[in-house]
Scaffold this motif. Structure first.
Motif, PDB file in Angstrom:
ATOM      1  N   ILE A 161      45.368  34.170  32.672  1.00 20.45           N
ATOM      2  CA  ILE A 161      44.452  33.386  33.494  1.00 20.45           C
ATOM      3  C   ILE A 161      45.165  32.864  34.736  1.00 20.45           C
ATOM      4  O   ILE A 161      44.627  32.895  35.851  1.00 20.45           O
TER       5      ILE A 161
ATOM      6  N   ALA B 213      43.867  33.814  38.467  1.00 17.63           N
ATOM      7  CA  ALA B 213      43.137  32.713  39.113  1.00 17.63           C
ATOM      8  C   ALA B 213      43.185  32.713  40.637  1.00 17.63           C
ATOM      9  O   ALA B 213      42.150  32.476  41.292  1.00 17.63           O
TER      10      ALA B 213
ATOM     11  N   SER C 240      40.416  35.124  41.911  1.00 17.78           N
ATOM     12  CA  SER C 240      39.124  35.204  41.235  1.00 17.78           C
ATOM     13  C   SER C 240      37.929  35.053  42.165  1.00 17.78           C
ATOM     14  O   SER C 240      36.857  35.610  41.900  1.00 17.78           O
TER      15      SER C 240
ATOM     16  N   LEU D 154      39.066  37.889  29.881  1.00 14.80           N
ATOM     17  CA  LEU D 154      38.962  37.274  31.205  1.00 14.80           C
ATOM     18  C   LEU D 154      37.670  37.675  31.894  1.00 14.80           C
ATOM     19  O   LEU D 154      37.015  36.842  32.534  1.00 14.80           O
TER      20      LEU D 154
ATOM     21  N   ASP E 143      34.520  35.148  33.367  1.00 15.26           N
ATOM     22  CA  ASP E 143      34.527  34.993  34.825  1.00 15.26           C
ATOM     23  C   ASP E 143      33.187  35.462  35.380  1.00 15.26           C
ATOM     24  O   ASP E 143      32.902  36.659  35.409  1.00 15.26           O
TER      25      ASP E 143
ATOM     26  N   LYS F 115      32.167  35.839  38.236  1.00 15.28           N
ATOM     27  CA  LYS F 115      32.242  36.654  39.453  1.00 15.28           C
ATOM     28  C   LYS F 115      32.794  38.056  39.205  1.00 15.28           C
ATOM     29  O   LYS F 115      32.956  38.839  40.148  1.00 15.28           O
ATOM     30  N   THR F 116      33.077  38.381  37.956  1.00 17.34           N
ATOM     31  CA  THR F 116      33.631  39.697  37.617  1.00 17.34           C
ATOM     32  C   THR F 116      32.760  40.825  38.149  1.00 17.34           C
ATOM     33  O   THR F 116      31.537  40.811  37.983  1.00 17.34           O
TER      34      THR F 116
END
Length: 203
Positions: A78, A82, A85, A104, A108, A110-111
């Motif tokens: 992470i 970060a 991201s 992760l 997340d 916004k992946t």
């Protein structure tokens, strides 16, 4: 913890990819994979979750992984991802690194995509992955990713809303993309990379 990254900035049609190594550590094959992705126009971050330690086999690598511990490894992952991201990352990984990437990616919002090579992870109850593009490449059979597990994993990912593709490679070893390990299968590896690069190009 070293986090080598490409100095090139993301361009149109490219992605920023965080690529996690297997339990064998940050081996030359991982750097070669990152270079392959960079040559296709992507920016690649390659965290070293083992702080320089590597192994010559999966069992030896599991010893390292267990010594560091799941919680610490996830924290390191992470921390590495970060700073990037906000860009909307593509998470990718090999075997154990695939399980890290999956964790992760599902955490997340916004992946942009998830590319798994040789490995998956548990999926938390109630996980949401609305239309997340996911691609898995795995040996068939694979002692670390048995059919029953993969079938359940696929159904759970679909239930979470992900758009999942699974590619199986008959007769290949578990880490069939690493040319320095006994599992290596050149034909399977090149086929996997061709499909994976196409997947990334469409994100």
């Amino acid at each position: 913890m070293s986090v080598p990254a490409s100095t090139e900035s993301s361009t149109s049609g490219s992605s920023t990819i965080v690529l996690f190594h297997s339990v064998c550590g940050l081996r030359p094959a991982v750097h070669a994979a990152a270079d392959r992705l960079r040559a296709a126009g992507h920016e690649v971050i390659v965290p070293d979750l083992f702080d320089g330690r590597t192994a010559e086999s999966v069992p030896d690598g599991i010893v390292i992984k267990d010594e560091i511990g799941k919680e610490e490894l996830l924290k390191r992952a992470i921390t590495a991802a970060a700073p990037y991201s906000d860009r909307g990352l593509v998470y990718a990984g090999f075997s154990f690194g695939g399980s890290v990437a999956q964790n992760l990616a599902l955490g997340d919002e916004k992946t942009r995509g998830l590319l798994l090579l040789h490995g998956t992870s548990d999926i938390a109850e109630g996980a949401v992955a609305d239309e997340l593009p996911v691609q898995l490449h795995v040996a068939d059979p694979d002692p670390y990713e048995p059919h029953d597990w993969l079938n359940a994993w696929y159904l759970q990912m679909r239930r979470a809303g992900a758009d999942v593709e699974v590619f199986r490679y008959a007769g290949a070893g578990h880490l069939f993309t690493d040319p320095d390990l006994p599992d290596y299968d050149e034909q399977a590896a090149e086929s996997a990379w061709k499909v994976a690069l196409g997947f990334l190009a469409e994100l």
